[in-house]
Design an enzyme around this catalytic site. Structure first.
Site, mmCIF file in Angstrom:
data_model
loop_
_atom_site.group_PDB
_atom_site.id
_atom_site.type_symbol
_atom_site.label_atom_id
_atom_site.label_comp_id
_atom_site.label_asym_id
_atom_site.label_seq_id
_atom_site.Cartn_x
_atom_site.Cartn_y
_atom_site.Cartn_z
ATOM 1 N N ASP A 162 -17.103 -12.881 7.865
ATOM 2 C CA ASP A 162 -15.670 -12.583 7.834
ATOM 3 C C ASP A 162 -15.326 -11.938 9.178
ATOM 4 O O ASP A 162 -15.550 -10.744 9.376
ATOM 5 C CB ASP A 162 -15.371 -11.646 6.655
ATOM 6 C CG ASP A 162 -13.924 -11.163 6.652
ATOM 7 O OD1 ASP A 162 -13.207 -11.398 7.641
ATOM 8 O OD2 ASP A 162 -13.526 -10.522 5.654
ATOM 9 N N TYR A 189 -14.533 -4.759 3.147
ATOM 10 C CA TYR A 189 -13.139 -5.102 2.803
ATOM 11 C C TYR A 189 -12.895 -6.534 3.255
ATOM 12 O O TYR A 189 -13.066 -6.866 4.427
ATOM 13 C CB TYR A 189 -12.126 -4.157 3.478
ATOM 14 C CG TYR A 189 -10.712 -4.589 3.139
ATOM 15 C CD1 TYR A 189 -10.194 -4.369 1.857
ATOM 16 C CD2 TYR A 189 -9.928 -5.263 4.061
ATOM 17 C CE1 TYR A 189 -8.922 -4.810 1.516
ATOM 18 C CE2 TYR A 189 -8.651 -5.701 3.725
ATOM 19 C CZ TYR A 189 -8.155 -5.470 2.455
ATOM 20 O OH TYR A 189 -6.900 -5.921 2.118
ATOM 21 N N TYR A 205 0.815 -1.224 0.000
ATOM 22 C CA TYR A 205 0.000 0.000 0.000
ATOM 23 C C TYR A 205 0.848 1.274 0.000
ATOM 24 O O TYR A 205 0.498 2.233 0.681
ATOM 25 C CB TYR A 205 -0.897 0.053 1.244
ATOM 26 C CG TYR A 205 -1.928 -1.035 1.319
ATOM 27 C CD1 TYR A 205 -2.891 -1.178 0.337
ATOM 28 C CD2 TYR A 205 -1.947 -1.908 2.395
ATOM 29 C CE1 TYR A 205 -3.836 -2.175 0.402
ATOM 30 C CE2 TYR A 205 -2.897 -2.909 2.474
ATOM 31 C CZ TYR A 205 -3.838 -3.031 1.473
ATOM 32 O OH TYR A 205 -4.774 -4.003 1.553
HETATM 33 C C1 LIG Z 1 -12.438 -8.030 7.569
HETATM 34 C C2 LIG Z 1 -11.147 -8.393 6.893
HETATM 35 N N1 LIG Z 1 -11.125 -9.441 6.063
HETATM 36 C C3 LIG Z 1 -9.988 -9.825 5.458
HETATM 37 C C4 LIG Z 1 -8.804 -9.141 5.640
HETATM 38 C C5 LIG Z 1 -7.557 -9.578 4.929
HETATM 39 O O1 LIG Z 1 -6.650 -10.153 5.817
HETATM 40 P P1 LIG Z 1 -5.106 -10.252 5.402
HETATM 41 O O2 LIG Z 1 -4.563 -8.870 5.404
HETATM 42 O O3 LIG Z 1 -4.503 -11.114 6.462
HETATM 43 O O4 LIG Z 1 -5.044 -10.896 4.063
HETATM 44 C C6 LIG Z 1 -8.797 -8.031 6.491
HETATM 45 C C7 LIG Z 1 -7.561 -7.255 6.696
HETATM 46 O O5 LIG Z 1 -7.563 -6.148 7.163
HETATM 47 C C8 LIG Z 1 -9.999 -7.645 7.130
HETATM 48 O O6 LIG Z 1 -10.061 -6.578 7.945
#
Ligand SMILES: Cc1ncc(COP(=O)(O)O)c(C=O)c1O
Length: 440
Positions: A254, A148, A20
């Protein structure tokens, strides 16, 4: 540190490409030499309070003696072994413990190694589940605005489309996006005080219009993180489960960010007593130590993959699946939850954060304050330049000068320290935030 003996940041500059980061204009990376408790110490002698839990992963503080000891003990026994056709004690013990903590109905653990892959696994499992059942038409996914879910292609496709995903437009698959309960910017123009979670009707309509073609609805329960620290009313979460049941589709939670106490409950689904069909975990799973992830699911989904036909197996795996070091540290982290009453501490933090947030509400620079569990967020009263709003980097710099490491999401400033933070340290951090908000 000079030309003969350059510091870490200078050496980094000549060989590393950071995530990023627009490398052409980015400031030098912080040269972190060590961590202890809630603090990070730089090579050039600065002490920084880690106000974002090192990208939301750290729980019990840096270099915790018990987690260090668990890691060392496991390294001396077994550092890694493949996980196809082999198993090991830390993986089995961790699966047993997680299943005893997860919402009821979840009964199988599939390991992977980071948050995005946990989401990919869930999407692929949901997709193949329907195929294995002979329901080939269920191939669509519904996700929420401001979502996200990660940076791999499936996770990225499921996330809100932003400047971050623009370059990859043709690479992603289409999903249907519905309203999120973003009360401060209500998508249906109401006020929380007199709404009946009307935003949920978008999901209902989309499910009704696409009946029979949706494989799963994917949500970040209670708190959408990277999309702006959006805190949900629990009724919305309950509504998602109800609608998934009503239209016979799967619900994927998630909880990569929200899991392990971040919202004040072990898992955010508990706020609405909801059991998803699949749940994704990572980040806090190892207390912030090692990359490890889990996608847990139900007997019903697991059973749909059992067959004499080998093509119905779930063909997915990673070299470091169920890494024993990660599993051992995760077990030690769960142990700390019990012995140190970690969840109780998060609830105390929540109450304290609330008080301090309310005292910021009246400030000119503040548009909204919100929080849940160990997360406090301040939405600034700007026109909203999105993630690239220049206010973000300016704030980061101001806090860094004061010894506080924060990384605003554009105009969303948030504070999310390891739960091990003391009351005095919380007050100090909020004092810095209040002063900087007065300065901008
Ligand atoms: C809700 C959510 N899902 C998935 C991810 C992705 O995880 P990673 O960065 O370990 O790939 C994040 C990362 O911030 C997240 O906040």
């Amino acid at each position: 540190m000079n030309e003969v003996n350059p510091g870490l940041s200078q050496r980094d500059l000549s060989c590393i490409w950071h995530p990023y980061t627009q490398m052409k204009v980015a400031p030098l990376p912080l040269p972190i030499a060590r961590g202890e408790g809630v603090y990070l110490y730089t090579e050039d002698g600065r002490k920084l309070l880690d106000g974002i839990s090192s990208w939301w992963v750290n729980i019990h503080g840096h270099a915790h003696p018990k987690l260090n000891a668990a890691l060392k003990a496991q390294a001396e026994k077994l550092e890694h072994v493949l996980f196809a056709g082999a198993t090991h004690e830390p993986a089995v013990a961790l699966a047993e413990q997680l299943l005893s903590l997860l919402p009821p109905g979840l009964s199988r653990i599939f390991y992977s190694d980071n948050g995005s892959t946990a989401v990919e696994v869930a999407l692929k499992m949901a997709w193949q589940y329907w195929q294995n059942q002979g329901e080939d038409g269920r191939r669509g996914f519904i996700t929420l605005h401001h979502a996200y879910h990660g940076d791999t292609v499936g996770a990225m496709s499921s996330s809100e489309q932003t400047s971050f995903t623009k370059a990859f437009e043709g690479l992603m698959f289409p999903v249907r996006r519905v309203h999120s309960p973003y009360c401060h910017r209500c998508p249906v123009g109401l006020k929380r005080s007199d709404c009946a979670i009307d935003c949920l009707s978008d999901l209902e309509r989309t499910l009704a219009e696409n009946a029979g073609s949706i494989a799963a609805v994917l949500v970040e329960p209670m708190l959408q993180g990277a999309g702006g620290m959006i805190v949900w009313p629990a009724e919305f979460l309950a509504g998602v489960r109800r609608l998934c049941d009503q239209f016979g589709t799967l619900m994927i939670a998630d909880e990569i960010f929200t899991g392990f106490g971040r919202t004040g409950r072990m898992f955010a689904c508990e706020h609405a007593s909801v059991s998803p069909d699949l749940i994704c975990l990572s980040k806090g799973l190892t207390g912030g130590y090692l990359p490890l992830a889990v996608t847990a699911t139900t007997k019903r989904i697991y059973d749909a993959f059992l067959s004499d036909d080998r093509s119905k197996a779930f063909f997915h795996g990673h070299s470091y699946t169920a890494n024993p070091l990660g599993c051992a540290v995760a077990l030690a982290s769960l142990d700390l939850f019990r012995t140190e009453n970690t969840l109780e501490r998060v609830r105390e933090l929540e109450a304290h954060f609330r008080r301090r947030l309310e005292s910021l509400r009246g400030k000119k620079a503040v548009g909204d304050v919100r929080g849940i569990g160990g997360v406090a967020a301040i939405e600034l009263a700007t026109d909203g330049g999105g993630y690239f709003d220049s206010i973000g980097p300016r704030l980061s710099e101001a806090f860094l000068k004061r010894g506080l490491l924060l990384r605003p999401l554009g105009s969303i400033l948030y504070f999310m320290p390891p739960y091990a933070i003391t009351t005095q340290e919380v007050d100090w951090a909020f004092d810095q935030i209040a002063e900087v908000l007065d300065e901008i």
